[in-house]
Design an enzyme around this catalytic site. Structure first.
Site, PDB file in Angstrom:
ATOM      1  CB  CYS A 110       6.796   1.627   8.386  1.00 42.93           C
ATOM      2  SG  CYS A 110       8.129   0.675   9.134  1.00 42.93           S
ATOM      3  CB  CYS A 145       8.469  -1.434   6.777  1.00 45.86           C
ATOM      4  SG  CYS A 145       7.948  -1.191   8.454  1.00 45.86           S
ATOM      5  CG  ASP A 146       7.275   0.163   3.237  1.00 44.03           C
ATOM      6  OD1 ASP A 146       7.404  -1.067   3.097  1.00 44.03           O
ATOM      7  OD2 ASP A 146       6.264   0.682   3.729  1.00 44.03           O
TER       8      ASP A 146
END
Ligand code: NAP
Length: 311
Positions: A133, A136-137
């Site tokens: 992701c 997200c990261d």
């Protein structure tokens, strides 16, 4: 135990649209979601090929609007996980950790999850440099070099997103031709920070506490090479989320790759059970097609319920 006309399992665009049509058709409807409302689109930041938004729209805003819309028609959203399902004399029983629901029909919209590469180091370093992701990261890799594995739409779109954070984004693909849509390819090729590594077969992810290298094989020369990076983002396709169906008492036909088999009306092999979205085999996996499937599945289930329960 509660009773509902329709149970929808999965809260991505297909499930939310099925819920909209079902509850707006005055069927009492519950939508069960075990993790995140929005499904796979929550893994991306922005969508620009969903009609009606000429400048694109954030996936969070789109999802939130869809959720508000279904709630305004009284769909109950239940954050819970389905543990078993079975056929009753009339209808079905859906069990979750916290509830048992008797229902006339089910629509499966559990979506799909990112597929794994299946190489050594992938599991050990997940969350320690390996990610599925970018939204997200990505921010963890500010001004660092990262690697994206894959040559499809997701790989290229997410690589473009990662250029916001990383100082270098390698895209490693196993062939010399990309699978992604031409417009996304063109956009990726224009990015100075992106560099393609073609004909490269990932072999092993190595590091100490965190990822430091991808070991790969050059398919042409057969040479084993190393690429030093801090993060690895894997986008090599999707796997339908059907294990919970296989493990239940319902005997739903599922093909060898894990997709639910449906007819042209999105009906499964069991009367009263339909499926929509990324969990069925089809030629185009998009939010727009998921939404279309969800509407059709709900419409066809409503017809079935009206014909079968007309007492
Ligand atoms: P995908 O289209 O199936 O592409 C997967 C990519 O990973 C392919 O390039 C494939 O290589 C590569 N790959 C697969 N297994 C591999 C392995 N073991 N080692 C190395 N590489 C491997 O998957 P996706 O990009 O996740 O997209 C899924 C679906 O969603 C697609 O239908 C896509 O069009 C759609 N989607 C659409 C949008 C959009 O319209 N904006 C955005 C995202 C996704 P090969 O090419 O050699 O098979």
């Amino acid at each position: 135990m509660i009773e509902k006309d329709v149970v929808i399992i999965g809260g991505g665009p297909a499930g939310l649209t099925a819920a909209l049509y079902s509850s707006r058709g005055l069927l009492s409807t519950v939508l069960i979601e075990k993790a995140i409302i929005g499904g796979q689109i929550a893994l991306s930041e922005w969508i620009e090929n969903y009609p009606g938004f000429p400048n694109g729209i954030s996936t969070a805003e789109l999802t939130n609007n869809m959720k508000k819309q279904v709630e305004s028609f009284n769909t109950q959203i239940m954050m819970d996980e389905v543990t078993d399902m079975e056929t009753l004399d009339r209808g079905f029983l859906v069990k979750t950790w916290g509830e048992e629901i008797k229902t006339k029909g089910i629509i499966f919209t559990p979506g799909a999850s990112p597929r794994k590469l299946g190489i050594p180091g992938e599991d050990i370093f997940t969350g320690r440099g390996v990610s599925y992701c970018a939204t997200c990261d990505g921010p963890f890799f500010k001004d660092m070099p990262v690697l994206v594995v894959g040559g499809g739409d997701t790989a290229l779109e997410e690589a473009i997103y990662l250029t916001k954070h990383a100082n270098k984004v390698y895209i490693m693909h196993r062939r010399d031709k990309l699978r992604a849509n031409k417009i996304i390819q063109e956009r990726a090729r224009k990015q100075d920070k992106i560099e393609f590594i073609f004909n490269a077969l990932p072999q092993e992810i190595v590091g100490d506490q965190k990822v430091s290298k991808m070991i790969y094989k050059d398919k042409i020369t057969e040479e084993i090479k190393e690429l030093e990076i801090n993060g690895i983002f894997i986008f090599v396709g999707i796997t339908p989320n059907t294990d919970f169906i296989k493990n239940s008492k319902l005997e739903i036909a599922i093909d060898e790759r894990g997709y639910i088999s449906v007819d042209k009306n999105l009906k499964t092999n069991i009367e009263g059970i339909y499926a929509a979205g990324d969990v069925i085999k089809k030629s185009l996996y998009q939010v727009s097609t998921a939404v279309g499937d969800g509407a059709s599945a709900a419409f066809n289930l409503q017809k079935y319920i009206e014909e079968s329960y007309d007492e």
